[in-house]
Design an enzyme around this catalytic site. Structure first.
Site, mmCIF file in Angstrom:
data_model
loop_
_atom_site.group_PDB
_atom_site.id
_atom_site.type_symbol
_atom_site.label_atom_id
_atom_site.label_comp_id
_atom_site.label_asym_id
_atom_site.label_seq_id
_atom_site.Cartn_x
_atom_site.Cartn_y
_atom_site.Cartn_z
ATOM 1 N N ASP A 152 0.833 -1.207 0.000
ATOM 2 C CA ASP A 152 0.000 0.000 0.000
ATOM 3 C C ASP A 152 0.872 1.263 0.000
ATOM 4 O O ASP A 152 1.998 1.252 0.499
ATOM 5 C CB ASP A 152 -0.913 -0.023 1.242
ATOM 6 C CG ASP A 152 -2.106 0.914 1.098
ATOM 7 O OD1 ASP A 152 -2.373 1.394 -0.022
ATOM 8 O OD2 ASP A 152 -2.772 1.169 2.119
ATOM 9 N N GLY A 153 0.339 2.337 -0.568
ATOM 10 C CA GLY A 153 1.009 3.632 -0.510
ATOM 11 C C GLY A 153 1.526 4.150 -1.841
ATOM 12 O O GLY A 153 2.241 5.154 -1.875
ATOM 13 N N GLY A 212 -0.120 5.658 -4.205
ATOM 14 C CA GLY A 212 -0.706 6.977 -4.488
ATOM 15 C C GLY A 212 -0.001 8.063 -3.689
ATOM 16 O O GLY A 212 0.344 9.124 -4.230
ATOM 17 N N HIS A 245 2.104 3.539 -9.082
ATOM 18 C CA HIS A 245 1.885 2.115 -9.365
ATOM 19 C C HIS A 245 3.053 1.538 -10.165
ATOM 20 O O HIS A 245 3.501 0.429 -9.920
ATOM 21 C CB HIS A 245 0.575 1.913 -10.142
ATOM 22 C CG HIS A 245 -0.666 2.193 -9.336
ATOM 23 N ND1 HIS A 245 -0.823 1.762 -8.038
ATOM 24 C CD2 HIS A 245 -1.824 2.847 -9.646
ATOM 25 C CE1 HIS A 245 -2.025 2.141 -7.586
ATOM 26 N NE2 HIS A 245 -2.643 2.809 -8.539
ATOM 27 N N SER A 265 -7.645 -5.692 -5.059
ATOM 28 C CA SER A 265 -8.680 -6.261 -4.196
ATOM 29 C C SER A 265 -10.029 -6.253 -4.901
ATOM 30 O O SER A 265 -10.236 -5.519 -5.876
ATOM 31 C CB SER A 265 -8.768 -5.470 -2.881
ATOM 32 O OG SER A 265 -9.495 -4.267 -3.079
ATOM 33 N N SER A 266 -10.948 -7.051 -4.363
ATOM 34 C CA SER A 266 -12.297 -7.090 -4.944
ATOM 35 C C SER A 266 -13.004 -5.747 -4.753
ATOM 36 O O SER A 266 -14.002 -5.481 -5.408
ATOM 37 C CB SER A 266 -13.116 -8.236 -4.328
ATOM 38 O OG SER A 266 -13.034 -8.205 -2.922
ATOM 39 N N ASN A 289 -11.192 -2.845 -5.097
ATOM 40 C CA ASN A 289 -10.477 -1.852 -5.899
ATOM 41 C C ASN A 289 -11.207 -1.489 -7.201
ATOM 42 O O ASN A 289 -10.854 -0.516 -7.870
ATOM 43 C CB ASN A 289 -9.036 -2.295 -6.195
ATOM 44 C CG ASN A 289 -8.102 -2.209 -4.999
ATOM 45 O OD1 ASN A 289 -7.164 -2.990 -4.874
ATOM 46 N ND2 ASN A 289 -8.347 -1.254 -4.099
ATOM 47 N N TRP A 290 -12.270 -2.242 -7.553
ATOM 48 C CA TRP A 290 -13.097 -1.877 -8.715
ATOM 49 C C TRP A 290 -13.796 -0.547 -8.497
ATOM 50 O O TRP A 290 -14.303 0.051 -9.442
ATOM 51 C CB TRP A 290 -14.152 -2.956 -8.999
ATOM 52 C CG TRP A 290 -13.573 -4.285 -9.371
ATOM 53 C CD1 TRP A 290 -13.584 -5.412 -8.609
ATOM 54 C CD2 TRP A 290 -12.903 -4.640 -10.594
ATOM 55 N NE1 TRP A 290 -12.957 -6.447 -9.273
ATOM 56 C CE2 TRP A 290 -12.535 -5.998 -10.493
ATOM 57 C CE3 TRP A 290 -12.574 -3.941 -11.765
ATOM 58 C CZ2 TRP A 290 -11.859 -6.673 -11.506
ATOM 59 C CZ3 TRP A 290 -11.902 -4.615 -12.771
ATOM 60 C CH2 TRP A 290 -11.551 -5.959 -12.645
ATOM 61 N N ARG A 300 -12.388 2.109 -7.808
ATOM 62 C CA ARG A 300 -11.484 3.200 -8.215
ATOM 63 C C ARG A 300 -11.850 3.723 -9.604
ATOM 64 O O ARG A 300 -12.568 3.060 -10.363
ATOM 65 C CB ARG A 300 -10.044 2.685 -8.194
ATOM 66 C CG ARG A 300 -9.628 2.338 -6.771
ATOM 67 C CD ARG A 300 -8.157 2.045 -6.680
ATOM 68 N NE ARG A 300 -7.798 1.749 -5.302
ATOM 69 C CZ ARG A 300 -6.626 1.999 -4.754
ATOM 70 N NH1 ARG A 300 -5.657 2.538 -5.471
ATOM 71 N NH2 ARG A 300 -6.391 1.698 -3.492
ATOM 72 N N ARG A 331 2.258 -4.923 6.159
ATOM 73 C CA ARG A 331 1.516 -3.880 5.433
ATOM 74 C C ARG A 331 2.344 -2.601 5.443
ATOM 75 O O ARG A 331 2.824 -2.160 6.494
ATOM 76 C CB ARG A 331 0.146 -3.598 6.044
ATOM 77 C CG ARG A 331 -0.600 -2.534 5.193
ATOM 78 C CD ARG A 331 -2.061 -2.369 5.530
ATOM 79 N NE ARG A 331 -2.700 -1.490 4.532
ATOM 80 C CZ ARG A 331 -3.969 -1.523 4.190
ATOM 81 N NH1 ARG A 331 -4.767 -2.416 4.737
ATOM 82 N NH2 ARG A 331 -4.455 -0.692 3.292
#
Ligand code: IPE
Ligand code: IPE
Ligand code: MG
Length: 239
Positions: free
Chosen positions: A20-21, A23, A37, A65-66, A68-69, A71, A187
């Site tokens: 994560d991170g 962005g 990314h 992730s499920s 993340n759609w 976004r 994480r």
């Protein structure tokens, strides 16, 4: 499996990472999220190499992730393009470094060309030793619901009785069923939550949180997490 299978001095077989991170990494540099990314992929490359060198049996990485759609469409497209490029450009390196690719999550729902690339890479790396499990369109609640539906179907067909449903059966039906038990969850980016990642598998995993943003993560951080892990006392409810 017995402890003799452990191939490192840390005592860890399976590490999972919530990467994560990306962005925030880009934002700090006044760059578009997509560049975050892109640099995140470089961190994946280094970490996958390090996992093999540090003697891990399995590395699981949360890539999409499920949820993340939710976004923006442009960001989802950027992520899917990076995924395509990553599988294509790194397949030879997987084979050379004895990496076996695996995917967890409902990856069949991704674009057909990506599904084909994934399945080709899984087949071509089938004999690799270090497992790289990439979580794609993965959500732990979805994983548990999929299992529950399968069990309900088995029961209605008379294939199983309710008193035969136990932890061992559930564990054997997880997307991670053929991976060693999860030892350590990392994480990055300073968030202290699971975000629907490996809820069942985390039952007795050790947790390691760092403020480092994913594109800045490297082998030295993986080693630091493993050293920390080696000093933990795991009791699994015993004494
Ligand atoms: C993690 O980086 C990568 C994915 C979720 C695909 P983010 O894009 O979530 O980065 P932040 O959390 O906004 O900094
Ligand atoms: C978790 O990160 C998902 C991945 C790393 C792929 P998110 O950035 O999506 O998580 P939340 O939304 O901050 O919980
Ligand atoms: Mg995030």
């Amino acid at each position: 499996m017995s402890e003799t299978n452990i191939k490192n001095t840390y005592g860890a077989r399976h590490v999972a990472i919530i990467m994560d991170g990306n962005g925030r990494w880009a934002k700090k540099r006044f760059l578009p999220h997509a560049i975050g990314h892109k640099n995140g992929v470089e961190a994946v490359r280094k970490t996958v190499r390090a996992a093999g060198e540090l003697g891990l049996e399995a590395l699981t990485i949360y890539a999409f992730s499920s949820e993340n759609w939710k976004r923006p469409k442009t960001e989802i497209n950027d992520l899917m393009m990076l995924l395509r490029n990553y599988i294509q450009s790194d397949l030879d390196e997987f084979i050379a470094n004895d990496v076996r690719l695996k995917v967890i999550g409902n990856y069949q729902a991704l674009a057909p060309d990506i599904v084909a690339l994934i399945e080709d890479a899984i087949a071509k790396t089938a004999h690799g030793k270090t497992i790289l499990a990439v979580a794609l369109n993965y959500g732990s609640q979805d994983e548990l619901v999929r299992i529950t539906r399968k069990i309900a179907d088995m029961q209605s067909l008379g294939e199983i009785r309710s008193d035969e449903i136990d932890e061992t059966l559930f564990a054997s039906m997880l997307d991670t069923a053929d991976l060693p038990p999860l030892d350590l969850l990392i994480r990055t980016s300073g968030e202290h939550r699971l975000s629907n990642f490996m809820l069942w598998q985390c039952a007795y995993a050790e947790m390691w949180f760092t403020d480092i943003l994913w594109p800045d993560f490297g082998p030295e951080h993986l080693e630091q997490a493993l050293q920390d892990f080696a000093n933990r006392e795991r009791r699994f409810g015993g004494r």
